[in-house]
Design a protein around this motif. Sequence first.
Motif, PDB file in Angstrom:
ATOM      1  N   LYS A 179       3.366  31.271 -90.981  1.00 36.84           N
ATOM      2  CA  LYS A 179       2.476  31.942 -90.019  1.00 36.84           C
ATOM      3  C   LYS A 179       3.272  32.838 -89.069  1.00 36.84           C
ATOM      4  O   LYS A 179       2.767  33.264 -88.035  1.00 36.84           O
ATOM      5  CB  LYS A 179       1.688  30.908 -89.224  1.00 36.84           C
ATOM      6  N   ASN A 180       4.537  33.068 -89.404  1.00 39.10           N
ATOM      7  CA  ASN A 180       5.436  33.928 -88.621  1.00 39.10           C
ATOM      8  C   ASN A 180       5.815  33.305 -87.279  1.00 39.10           C
ATOM      9  O   ASN A 180       6.075  34.010 -86.303  1.00 39.10           O
ATOM     10  CB  ASN A 180       4.841  35.328 -88.399  1.00 39.10           C
ATOM     11  N   VAL A 181       5.865  31.961 -87.229  1.00 39.63           N
ATOM     12  CA  VAL A 181       6.496  31.266 -86.122  1.00 39.63           C
ATOM     13  C   VAL A 181       7.922  31.003 -86.588  1.00 39.63           C
ATOM     14  O   VAL A 181       8.166  30.187 -87.461  1.00 39.63           O
ATOM     15  CB  VAL A 181       5.774  29.953 -85.778  1.00 39.63           C
ATOM     16  N   LYS A 182       8.867  31.708 -86.006  1.00 39.53           N
ATOM     17  CA  LYS A 182      10.217  31.808 -86.575  1.00 39.53           C
ATOM     18  C   LYS A 182      11.146  30.711 -86.057  1.00 39.53           C
ATOM     19  O   LYS A 182      11.224  30.488 -84.852  1.00 39.53           O
ATOM     20  CB  LYS A 182      10.791  33.188 -86.258  1.00 39.53           C
ATOM     21  N   TYR A 183      11.862  30.063 -86.971  1.00 39.54           N
ATOM     22  CA  TYR A 183      12.818  29.021 -86.593  1.00 39.54           C
ATOM     23  C   TYR A 183      14.128  29.633 -86.128  1.00 39.54           C
ATOM     24  O   TYR A 183      14.650  30.576 -86.735  1.00 39.54           O
ATOM     25  CB  TYR A 183      13.101  28.090 -87.773  1.00 39.54           C
ATOM     26  N   LEU A 184      14.683  29.076 -85.044  1.00 39.91           N
ATOM     27  CA  LEU A 184      16.025  29.417 -84.593  1.00 39.91           C
ATOM     28  C   LEU A 184      16.722  28.144 -84.119  1.00 39.91           C
ATOM     29  O   LEU A 184      16.076  27.262 -83.544  1.00 39.91           O
ATOM     30  CB  LEU A 184      15.982  30.419 -83.429  1.00 39.91           C
ATOM     31  N   PRO A 185      18.025  28.020 -84.318  1.00 40.27           N
ATOM     32  CA  PRO A 185      18.768  26.937 -83.655  1.00 40.27           C
ATOM     33  C   PRO A 185      18.566  27.036 -82.145  1.00 40.27           C
ATOM     34  O   PRO A 185      18.306  28.127 -81.614  1.00 40.27           O
ATOM     35  CB  PRO A 185      20.217  27.217 -84.052  1.00 40.27           C
ATOM     36  N   LEU A 186      18.684  25.908 -81.440  1.00 39.98           N
ATOM     37  CA  LEU A 186      18.319  25.871 -80.030  1.00 39.98           C
ATOM     38  C   LEU A 186      19.062  26.907 -79.194  1.00 39.98           C
ATOM     39  O   LEU A 186      18.447  27.613 -78.383  1.00 39.98           O
ATOM     40  CB  LEU A 186      18.562  24.470 -79.463  1.00 39.98           C
ATOM     41  N   LYS A 187      20.368  27.030 -79.380  1.00 36.27           N
ATOM     42  CA  LYS A 187      21.134  27.980 -78.569  1.00 36.27           C
ATOM     43  C   LYS A 187      20.644  29.403 -78.794  1.00 36.27           C
ATOM     44  O   LYS A 187      20.414  30.162 -77.832  1.00 36.27           O
ATOM     45  CB  LYS A 187      22.625  27.877 -78.894  1.00 36.27           C
ATOM     46  N   GLU A 188      20.433  29.746 -80.035  1.00 30.54           N
ATOM     47  CA  GLU A 188      19.987  31.104 -80.349  1.00 30.54           C
ATOM     48  C   GLU A 188      18.580  31.345 -79.833  1.00 30.54           C
ATOM     49  O   GLU A 188      18.256  32.435 -79.333  1.00 30.54           O
ATOM     50  CB  GLU A 188      20.053  31.331 -81.860  1.00 30.54           C
ATOM     51  N   LEU A 189      17.726  30.334 -79.946  1.00 32.86           N
ATOM     52  CA  LEU A 189      16.357  30.470 -79.441  1.00 32.86           C
ATOM     53  C   LEU A 189      16.367  30.740 -77.942  1.00 32.86           C
ATOM     54  O   LEU A 189      15.687  31.660 -77.460  1.00 32.86           O
ATOM     55  CB  LEU A 189      15.553  29.203 -79.748  1.00 32.86           C
ATOM     56  N   LEU A 190      17.133  29.938 -77.190  1.00 28.29           N
ATOM     57  CA  LEU A 190      17.140  30.089 -75.735  1.00 28.29           C
ATOM     58  C   LEU A 190      17.720  31.424 -75.295  1.00 28.29           C
ATOM     59  O   LEU A 190      17.334  31.966 -74.261  1.00 28.29           O
ATOM     60  CB  LEU A 190      17.921  28.939 -75.099  1.00 28.29           C
ATOM     61  N   GLN A 191      18.622  31.963 -76.087  1.00 30.28           N
ATOM     62  CA  GLN A 191      19.198  33.270 -75.767  1.00 30.28           C
ATOM     63  C   GLN A 191      18.283  34.416 -76.172  1.00 30.28           C
ATOM     64  O   GLN A 191      18.504  35.554 -75.765  1.00 30.28           O
ATOM     65  CB  GLN A 191      20.556  33.413 -76.471  1.00 30.28           C
ATOM     66  N   THR A 192      17.228  34.118 -76.940  1.00 34.35           N
ATOM     67  CA  THR A 192      16.330  35.149 -77.461  1.00 34.35           C
ATOM     68  C   THR A 192      15.053  35.300 -76.656  1.00 34.35           C
ATOM     69  O   THR A 192      14.563  36.406 -76.448  1.00 34.35           O
ATOM     70  CB  THR A 192      15.968  34.828 -78.932  1.00 34.35           C
ATOM     71  N   VAL A 193      14.505  34.166 -76.171  1.00 36.62           N
ATOM     72  CA  VAL A 193      13.156  34.187 -75.613  1.00 36.62           C
ATOM     73  C   VAL A 193      13.151  34.442 -74.107  1.00 36.62           C
ATOM     74  O   VAL A 193      14.159  34.269 -73.422  1.00 36.62           O
ATOM     75  CB  VAL A 193      12.428  32.861 -75.916  1.00 36.62           C
ATOM     76  N   ASP A 194      11.979  34.848 -73.617  1.00 35.14           N
ATOM     77  CA  ASP A 194      11.752  34.998 -72.176  1.00 35.14           C
ATOM     78  C   ASP A 194      11.051  33.778 -71.593  1.00 35.14           C
ATOM     79  O   ASP A 194      11.172  33.480 -70.405  1.00 35.14           O
ATOM     80  CB  ASP A 194      10.894  36.236 -71.903  1.00 35.14           C
ATOM     81  N   VAL A 195      10.300  33.086 -72.444  1.00 31.42           N
ATOM     82  CA  VAL A 195       9.555  31.898 -72.026  1.00 31.42           C
ATOM     83  C   VAL A 195       9.901  30.776 -72.992  1.00 31.42           C
ATOM     84  O   VAL A 195       9.893  30.972 -74.206  1.00 31.42           O
ATOM     85  CB  VAL A 195       8.028  32.147 -72.064  1.00 31.42           C
ATOM     86  N   VAL A 196      10.202  29.587 -72.451  1.00 32.20           N
ATOM     87  CA  VAL A 196      10.421  28.417 -73.302  1.00 32.20           C
ATOM     88  C   VAL A 196       9.449  27.331 -72.879  1.00 32.20           C
ATOM     89  O   VAL A 196       9.197  27.119 -71.690  1.00 32.20           O
ATOM     90  CB  VAL A 196      11.878  27.915 -73.226  1.00 32.20           C
ATOM     91  N   CYS A 197       8.876  26.668 -73.864  1.00 31.35           N
ATOM     92  CA  CYS A 197       7.926  25.596 -73.617  1.00 31.35           C
ATOM     93  C   CYS A 197       8.402  24.350 -74.349  1.00 31.35           C
ATOM     94  O   CYS A 197       8.525  24.364 -75.577  1.00 31.35           O
ATOM     95  CB  CYS A 197       6.537  26.006 -74.098  1.00 31.35           C
ATOM     96  N   THR A 198       8.700  23.286 -73.608  1.00 33.37           N
ATOM     97  CA  THR A 198       9.167  22.055 -74.233  1.00 33.37           C
ATOM     98  C   THR A 198       7.975  21.125 -74.486  1.00 33.37           C
ATOM     99  O   THR A 198       7.178  20.857 -73.590  1.00 33.37           O
ATOM    100  CB  THR A 198      10.209  21.342 -73.365  1.00 33.37           C
TER     101      THR A 198
END
Length: 301
Positions: A179-198
């Motif tokens: 569905k185009n929800v893209k997987y990233l390792p945690l470090k890469e995800l946090l460096q990519t996004v503007d909003v994070v939701c745990t």
Amino acid sequence: MFKKLVAIEPVSLIPSAEQKLYEYAQEVILFDDIPKDNEQIIQRIGDADAVLLSYTSSIDKEVLNACPSIRYIGMCCSLYSPESANVDIRTANEKNITVYGIRDYGDQGVVEYVVSELIRYLHGFGGKQWLDQPIELTDLKVGIVGLGTTGQMIAAGLQGLGSDLYYFSRTRKPEEESKNVKYLPLKELLQTVDVVCTCLNKNVILFHDEQFEWLGNHKIMFNTSIGPSHDVSALAKWLEHGDNEFYCDTAGALGDDSGKLLTNPHVNCMNISSGRTRQAFDRLSQKVLDNIERFLKDNNM
């Protein structure tokens, strides 16, 4: 049928579900306040063979040892794993006590909370605004950490409004990736996004100083977990930068026993559970009753 069923505290059942309990046991006792300690919990359970509780109390090894008549414990709250449960499930299993919990009853309200608060901040509806101009959710990079039911629903809601979704989870979710929800390792995800939701299980602390450093500044963080997903001192340090915003619905999700962070201008906590809606109580009640009926049927009672 049980001989005696006791709800040791308020368990949020709707009236019709409470009435239904009397069909499952010869004697039913429903307490309307939270027990203050194990001694009171043991007194309330007594010789009951069925016990109900919510998330505000615990049944530990001491209680289980003191109440040998228990055959069934119904958690009227979320059960994701033995580690995060407020019942000592391992000891219960050793004593042949069945423990059933529920899940996925309050997720819709949580999704609405995240979407509404994020829109308010992006548009400046609540007195503060993320950028100089109001912006839409369109193309906003959002990372979901923990892609269980709640995480998947939040992702779907934000993606439906045009956001760019990423996720990190212990296990890959091919169906969500399709569905185009893209997987990233945690470090890469946090460096990519503007909003994070745990959206993590209770007692899972994933964000420490290092993870907040990866996330960086001028960012937005939501925690929808029952408890904190972060080290409190690390969160406080991240907020000191002055342009980061943290959102949670309850003080429990903030996790600051001192209460100091509640007054931080960059902490947005309404201290009301977003998942406790009328519809959620309907779903909770039905799931609790279904669990009881399942146990009685499986044990020919």
